[in-house]
Scaffold this motif. Structure first.
Motif, short mmCIF file in Angstrom:
data_model
loop_
_atom_site.label_atom_id
_atom_site.label_comp_id
_atom_site.label_asym_id
_atom_site.label_seq_id
_atom_site.Cartn_x
_atom_site.Cartn_y
_atom_site.Cartn_z
N HIS A 144 0.81 -1.23 0.00
CA HIS A 144 0.00 0.00 0.00
C HIS A 144 0.84 1.27 0.00
CE1 HIS A 144 0.87 -0.01 4.30
NE2 HIS A 144 0.44 1.24 4.35
N ASP A 145 2.04 1.23 0.63
CA ASP A 145 2.89 2.44 0.67
C ASP A 145 4.07 2.34 -0.30
OD1 ASP A 145 1.67 4.27 2.39
OD2 ASP A 145 2.53 3.38 4.19
N LYS A 148 5.71 5.55 -1.15
CA LYS A 148 6.67 6.10 -0.19
C LYS A 148 8.06 5.50 -0.42
CE LYS A 148 4.14 7.59 3.87
NZ LYS A 148 3.83 7.35 5.26
N HIS A 183 2.10 10.08 -2.19
CA HIS A 183 2.68 8.73 -2.30
C HIS A 183 1.61 7.73 -2.75
CE1 HIS A 183 1.12 8.38 1.89
NE2 HIS A 183 1.05 7.08 1.66
N HIS A 207 -5.89 4.65 -0.17
CA HIS A 207 -5.75 4.12 1.19
C HIS A 207 -5.77 5.22 2.25
CE1 HIS A 207 -1.30 4.70 0.54
NE2 HIS A 207 -1.25 4.82 1.86
N HIS A 208 -5.66 6.48 1.83
CA HIS A 208 -5.83 7.58 2.81
C HIS A 208 -7.17 8.30 2.64
CE1 HIS A 208 -1.91 7.41 4.71
NE2 HIS A 208 -1.39 7.21 3.52
N ASP A 226 -3.63 -0.11 8.37
CA ASP A 226 -2.59 0.93 8.30
C ASP A 226 -2.62 1.80 9.57
OD1 ASP A 226 -0.58 2.50 7.17
OD2 ASP A 226 -1.98 3.73 6.02
FE LIG Z 1 0.22 5.72 3.09
#
Ligand SMILES: [Fe+2]
Ligand SMILES: [Fe+2]
Length: 296
Positions: A144-145, A148, A183, A207-208, A226
């Protein structure tokens, strides 16, 4: 604004120069729809490096409680540690391995640790809420990240600016201001480049902001996992919030069941770091051993 446009172009270029993800990842993710594919078939399509990493994990402390001998062949590893665990190892090591050659990822260990923790909690939540593919939940949590990771690895100067700026305006706003993309948006570009299913792309992208269109159940699983692994919500509040969002946990469960699940998650999180370390420190000699040849 000009600066952002140039940066967005170079981020897209960087994404398009990433190594390709091994096709075995897509095969594992498709297995919920193709149950006839078995573990031995999967082992045949692993490349040598991935097979060596799977063996290393099978021999590591991650499975220390169940394996106390030297595992040297893939079929042996599969029998000992179980098909589901093998799939988990394949997804994790493929993902690590793909980006490992690009740069020294040990320097960004906290991000990898976070990804693994989120994967494990997502899989456990998927199990609680009867999501049809635990592998998909695990992999979505793991990846998911990814945006980043790309920013940390390839845009370190901008990352430093983001670190400073986020104290005032928050991470996503800082990324948007400095890079022109969050990200989550960078991660969606990677998912698109790697031809991941639309569901996973959407989960990464939202996801955010929680603006899921296709698969809100998976989106919520990843979003709350998360928050949980960041310590921003505790286990019982997470389940309560999911209930309020239309995902009640099994009615037959009482508080002792919940405590047991929380305990198991805690144990799995501890194992995650051990697995991370074992895959990241694979020696050259281990990579040169061909475990596939030993099966034949
Ligand atoms: Fe994230
Ligand atoms: Fe995250």
């Amino acid at each position: 604004m000009r600066k952002s446009k140039n940066l967005i172009d170079s981020i897209i270029q960087q994404v398009e120069h990433l190594p390709t993800i091994p096709p075995i990842v897509i095969r594992v993710l498709a297995m919920a729809e193709s149950p006839h594919i078995n573990a031995v078939e999967l082992s045949r399509v692993m490349d040598q490096s991935l097979a060596a990493k799977v063996l290393r994990v099978a021999n590591s402390a991650y499975y220390g409680g169940r394996v106390c001998r030297n595992v040297t062949s893939l079929p042996h590893a599969i029998v000992l540690i179980g098909f589901d665990a093998v799939k988990e190892i394949i997804l994790t090591t493929s993902f690590f391995h793909t980006l490992h050659d690009a740069q020294d990822i040990l320097s960004i260990q906290p991000l990898w640790k976070h990804s693994l923790e989120c994967a494990l909690v997502s899989k456990r939540l998927a199990w609680i809420y009867r999501y049809p593919s635990l592998d998909e939940a695990y992999f979505s949590g793991l990846i998911h990240d990814i945006g980043k990771l790309i920013i940390h690895q390839y845009f370190p100067d901008q990352q430093q600016e983001i670190e400073n700026r986020k104290k005032t305006i928050g991470t996503l706003e800082a990324e948007k201001e400095i890079l022109g993309l969050t990200h989550a948006e960078v991660g969606a570009k990677v998912a698109n480049y790697w031809h991941f299913p639309e569901t996973i792309l959407e989960v990464i992208l939202h996801h955010h902001d929680q603006k899921w269109q296709q698969n809100a159940k998976l989106g919520k699983i990843i979003h709350f996992s998360d928050l949980f692994v960041q310590g921003r919500i505790d286990f019982s509040s997470m389940l309560k919030t999911l209930s309020e969002e239309g995902m009640p946990y099994p009615a037959i469960w009482d508080s002792s069941d919940l405590q047991e699940v929380e305990r198991i998650i805690g144990e799995e999180l501890n194992k995650a770091l051990s697995m991370f370390k074992s895959t990241m420190t694979l020696t050259r000699q281990e990579l040169l051993v061909n475990p596939i040849a030993q099966n034949q």
